[in-house]
Design a protein around this motif. Sequence first.
Motif, short mmCIF file in Angstrom:
data_model
loop_
_atom_site.label_atom_id
_atom_site.label_comp_id
_atom_site.label_asym_id
_atom_site.label_seq_id
_atom_site.Cartn_x
_atom_site.Cartn_y
_atom_site.Cartn_z
N GLY A 154 36.23 19.13 120.29
CA GLY A 154 34.98 18.53 119.85
C GLY A 154 34.51 17.38 120.70
O GLY A 154 34.50 17.44 121.94
N ALA A 155 34.13 16.27 120.04
CA ALA A 155 33.60 15.10 120.75
C ALA A 155 34.64 14.53 121.71
O ALA A 155 34.29 14.05 122.80
CB ALA A 155 33.15 14.04 119.75
N GLN A 213 34.57 16.50 124.94
CA GLN A 213 33.40 16.18 125.75
C GLN A 213 33.56 14.82 126.42
O GLN A 213 33.20 14.63 127.59
CB GLN A 213 32.14 16.22 124.88
CG GLN A 213 31.84 17.63 124.38
CD GLN A 213 30.71 17.66 123.35
OE1 GLN A 213 30.15 16.63 123.00
NE2 GLN A 213 30.39 18.85 122.87
N ASP A 214 34.14 13.87 125.69
CA ASP A 214 34.41 12.56 126.27
C ASP A 214 35.47 12.68 127.36
O ASP A 214 35.37 12.03 128.42
CB ASP A 214 34.88 11.61 125.17
CG ASP A 214 34.98 10.17 125.66
OD1 ASP A 214 34.03 9.70 126.32
OD2 ASP A 214 36.00 9.51 125.38
N SER A 272 27.12 17.70 123.19
CA SER A 272 26.33 17.68 121.96
C SER A 272 26.66 16.48 121.09
O SER A 272 25.84 16.03 120.29
CB SER A 272 26.59 18.97 121.16
OG SER A 272 27.98 19.10 120.87
N GLU A 273 27.88 15.92 121.27
CA GLU A 273 28.31 14.78 120.45
C GLU A 273 28.60 13.54 121.29
O GLU A 273 28.35 12.41 120.86
CB GLU A 273 29.56 15.15 119.65
CG GLU A 273 29.37 16.34 118.72
CD GLU A 273 30.66 16.71 118.02
OE1 GLU A 273 31.09 15.96 117.13
OE2 GLU A 273 31.26 17.75 118.38
N ALA A 274 29.14 13.75 122.48
CA ALA A 274 29.51 12.62 123.35
C ALA A 274 29.76 13.16 124.75
O ALA A 274 29.86 14.38 124.95
CB ALA A 274 30.77 11.93 122.83
N SER A 301 29.34 18.27 128.47
CA SER A 301 29.93 19.58 128.21
C SER A 301 30.38 20.22 129.52
O SER A 301 31.35 20.99 129.55
CB SER A 301 28.94 20.50 127.50
OG SER A 301 27.79 20.73 128.30
N PHE A 311 36.47 8.71 117.91
CA PHE A 311 35.46 9.43 117.14
C PHE A 311 35.98 9.81 115.75
O PHE A 311 35.28 10.47 114.99
CB PHE A 311 35.03 10.71 117.89
CG PHE A 311 34.55 10.43 119.28
CD1 PHE A 311 33.28 9.90 119.49
CD2 PHE A 311 35.37 10.66 120.38
CE1 PHE A 311 32.83 9.63 120.78
CE2 PHE A 311 34.93 10.39 121.66
CZ PHE A 311 33.66 9.87 121.86
N ASN A 312 37.20 9.38 115.43
CA ASN A 312 37.79 9.69 114.13
C ASN A 312 37.79 8.42 113.28
O ASN A 312 38.37 7.40 113.67
CB ASN A 312 39.23 10.21 114.34
CG ASN A 312 39.84 10.70 113.05
OD1 ASN A 312 40.03 9.93 112.11
ND2 ASN A 312 40.17 11.99 112.99
#
Length: 370
Positions: free
Chosen positions: A135-136, A139-140, A169-171, A174, A204-205
């Motif tokens: 997820g994020a 991407q990070d 899409s989040e951070a 991609s 991000f958590n």
Amino acid sequence: MRDVSDEISALRKRHHEAATYLKIDELRARRPQLETEASRPDLWDDADKARQVTGELSSVTDDLEAYDALGARIDDVEVLAELAREEHDDSVAAEIEDALKALAADFSALELRSLFTGEHDELDAICEVQSGEGGADAQDFANMLLRMYLRWAERRGFDVELDEVSEGSEAGISSATFMVKGRHAYGLLRSEHGVHRLVRMSPFNAQGKRQTAFAALKVTPFLEDVPDIVIDDKDLRIDTYRSSGAGGQHVNVTDSAVRITHLPTGTVSSCQNERSQHQNKDRAMQVLKAKLAELERQKREDELNAIRGTQHSVGFGSQIRSYVMQPYQMVKDLRSEHETGNVDGVFDGALDDFMEAFLRWQRSESLAVD
């Protein structure tokens, strides 16, 4: 002053070995031929041929000058040591020690050349960073890897052209495509081809739990002239779109970005960093041809890992290297088993030791098979 004759003898041996792996006799014979070609008044009538000649001449000259300079430095330190011993002069001891250490370090750097055995190791490299599972955080992590390779290239004095960046899409990002230009860029970066794994306390958590994320780097040698690759226009889908960098960080926003898809193979090439749509299309086609050339080589050799190594999904169980930030600090390559606790240094571009360890591991593996 201590006797350094054994160390000087060892350096002489390394210098003699360098003549073999650098192919010094062949280079000495080749240089005058290249100099003659380079001096022709019609050289630049064929720009591609001219670049090939001048590039080869530069490489040959660099190798010969480096080899000869090392020999001269060994002579100098040997003479200095003999004079000091004869005259019982300890005042130059520190100078001699420094010279021996510098020579040993320079030979170690030169000996890396003997590990470049691939057909395309001297070429520029096309690199693609892609986020994977996570997820994020993934991407990070992809953005962290992009920065890491850009910093590494800067440290090495390589030129970098950033062709395309897609925001996450989040951070982070991609994906991103960039080219590293310089002698042995591909030979070094092919050690980085594969899936990379990050373990850390996720920013991000909300609960601050430890998170595992994956991203991959794909590396392809850049072939400027690919005469055996014929592409039918009907096999291409060409899309134009409005480019966007990661928050304006990497590329300027324009309306000229181009993405080319080779429909029979699904191979995609994008460029958004040139000044015009036409230039972006030309660059994307160059990169596409290089990618298709690699696919053809793999097909001919019937080995998926002939050049870039086996492809895996960008997730659990497929990583080549782990970057652990919690609960301890360590970066470890799972092939060569080279590791370091300096995670920040690695992310700041300190990758040379990992690349050399991989090349040495690869050579030992090939010798074991033979």
